[in-house]
Design a protein around this motif. Structure first.
Motif, short mmCIF file in Angstrom:
data_model
loop_
_atom_site.label_atom_id
_atom_site.label_comp_id
_atom_site.label_asym_id
_atom_site.label_seq_id
_atom_site.Cartn_x
_atom_site.Cartn_y
_atom_site.Cartn_z
N LEU A 148 -24.92 -1.50 -8.43
CA LEU A 148 -25.76 -1.33 -6.75
C LEU A 148 -26.92 -1.42 -6.66
O LEU A 148 -27.71 -1.67 -6.05
CB LEU A 148 -25.11 -0.16 -6.36
N PHE A 149 -27.30 -0.29 -7.70
CA PHE A 149 -29.02 0.03 -7.58
C PHE A 149 -29.64 -1.42 -8.19
O PHE A 149 -30.56 -1.87 -7.15
CB PHE A 149 -29.18 0.47 -9.10
N HIS A 150 -28.95 -2.18 -8.79
CA HIS A 150 -29.89 -3.40 -9.27
C HIS A 150 -29.32 -4.78 -8.11
O HIS A 150 -30.71 -4.69 -7.91
CB HIS A 150 -29.23 -4.54 -10.65
N GLN A 151 -28.40 -4.48 -7.96
CA GLN A 151 -27.92 -5.06 -6.31
C GLN A 151 -29.65 -4.74 -5.03
O GLN A 151 -29.88 -5.92 -4.58
CB GLN A 151 -27.01 -4.95 -5.38
N ALA A 152 -29.52 -2.94 -4.90
CA ALA A 152 -30.81 -3.33 -3.93
C ALA A 152 -31.90 -4.12 -4.62
O ALA A 152 -32.45 -4.07 -4.18
CB ALA A 152 -30.87 -1.65 -4.22
#
Length: 293
Positions: free
Chosen positions: A30-34
Motif C-alpha cells: 500500500l505504501f508503494h501504491q501511494a
C-alpha cells in the motif's frame, strides 16, 4: 460497541508508519501504491523527513491518512468497527476504513484537498487560535461581534474551541476572549483559516473531485463533522464531505452522539493520541485505547 476514531492534521511525526512497512507485506504494498499515486516518495518523507518537511500541508495530510488507513487494513479481523468518525482530514481516513471509499480514491481526494487548502491559504492572510476555558456560546457571540471574518472552527471538547478567520479578526477576537475570561486565546502555527468561509475556494475546487468519486454503502455508520449524526447514505456522506472545509468540526457533538447511540469504547487509529484525550474530556467514563496490529 466499538467506535474507531481517526486523527487530523498535527498528529504527524518522523518515522510514522515505518513499523507497519517493515512488518507487513500488505502495508509495504500500500505504501508503494501511494508513492505511485502521488508521484513522489512520501514514504521516505514519513520515515526520515524533518519535522518541517512533514509540516507541509501537501505532505502532512496524505501522511496522516496513510498511517491511519494502512494501520486499519493491517489490523485485519481485529478491525471491527460498529461506528467511525474522523477529525477534519481524519474523516476521509474513516471513510476508507468503513469501505465507503476505495484506498486509492481516498488518497487522491486527500492530496487534492491538501493542495486546494494550500491555494486558499495563499489568497488571504489568515490563521486560527485555540481558546480555552470559555463556554461555546460566549466564543460564538464574541466571534459574531468582531469585525472581519472569524468563526468557531473546531469544537474539540467542552472548554476547548479553535477559532478561524482573517489575521486581524482573529487577533481582535483573541483580545476580546481574554477580556471575557478565557484562560488562553493562543494563535496557532497553521497555514490558514481552515473550516471557515475563507476556505470557500478550496471547497469549490474539491467539490468537483468529490462528485466525480464513487462512494459506496459503508460497512458501518460514520458520524461526520458537519452533521454529527450517524450517516450511511453515500449521497449524504458525499454532501457532508463537500461542506466540511468551510463548516466547523463538531467533534464534541459527534462523540456525544456516538455515546448516545451505544459506543462504549473509542479506539484511535493513526498517529498520536490527541483524540483519546478529547474523548476523555467529553466523557471521563469512556474507555479509550490506541489501535495496534
Amino acid at each position: 460497541m466499538k467506535a474507531y476514531i481517526f486523527p487530523g492534521q498535527g498528529a504527524q511525526f518522523t518515522g510514522m508508519g515505518k513499523d507497519l512497512y517493515e512488518n507487513s507485506s500488505k502495508a509495504k504494498e500500500l505504501f508503494h501504491q501511494a508513492n505511485e499515486i502521488l508521484g513522489f516518495d512520501i514514504t521516505k518523507i514519513m520515515f526520515e523527513g524533518t519535522p518541517d518537511e512533514l509540516k507541509e500541508t501537501k505532505v502532512t495530510q496524505p501522511a496522516i491518512f496513510l498511517h491511519s488507513t494502512i494501520l486499519a487494513e493491517v489490523m485485519g479481523s481485529n478491525f471491527q468497527p460498529d461506528m467511525v468518525a474522523g477529525h477534519s482530514l481524519g474523516e476521509i481516513s474513516a471513510l476508507v476504513a468503513n469501505r465507503t471509499l476505495a484506498f486509492s480514491d481516498g488518497l487522491q481526494l486527500v492530496y487534492k484537498r491538501a493542495l486546494a487548502m494550500q491555494h486558499a491559504c495563499e489568497l488571504t492572510p489568515s490563521t486560527m487560535a485555540a481558546v480555552l476555558g470559555l463556554e461555546d456560546h460566549l466564543v460564538e457571540e464574541i466571534c459574531a461581534n468582531t469585525p472581519g471574518i472569524v468563526v468557531a472552527a473546531n469544537y474539540n471538547c467542552p472548554g476547548q474551541l479553535v477559532i478561524s478567520g482573517d489575521v486581524d479578526a482573529v487577533g481582535k477576537a483573541c483580545e476580546s476572549l481574554k477580556e471575557a475570561g478565557a484562560r488562553r486565546a493562543l494563535i496557532l502555527p497553521v497555514g490558514g483559516a481552515f473550516h471557515s468561509p475563507l476556505m470557500e475556494p478550496a471547497r469549490e475546487e474539491l467539490a468537483a473531485a468529490i462528485e466525480a468519486t464513487q462512494f459506496t454503502e459503508p460497512a458501518c455508520p460514520i458520524y461526520q463533522n458537519v452533521s454529527t449524526f450517524a450517516v450511511t447514505n453515500p449521497s449524504e456522506i458525499k454532501e457532508n464531505l463537500i461542506f466540511q472545509l468551510t463548516a466547523p468540526v463538531k467533534w464534541t457533538q459527534s462523540i456525544q452522539n456516538m455515546i448516545k447511540d451505544g459506543a462504549t469504547k473509542f479506539i484511535e487509529v493513526g498517529p498520536g493520541n490527541v483524540l483519546q484525550g478529547l474523548v476523555k474530556k467529553i466523557d471521563s467514563s469512556m474507555e479509550t485505547e490506541k489501535a495496534e496490529v
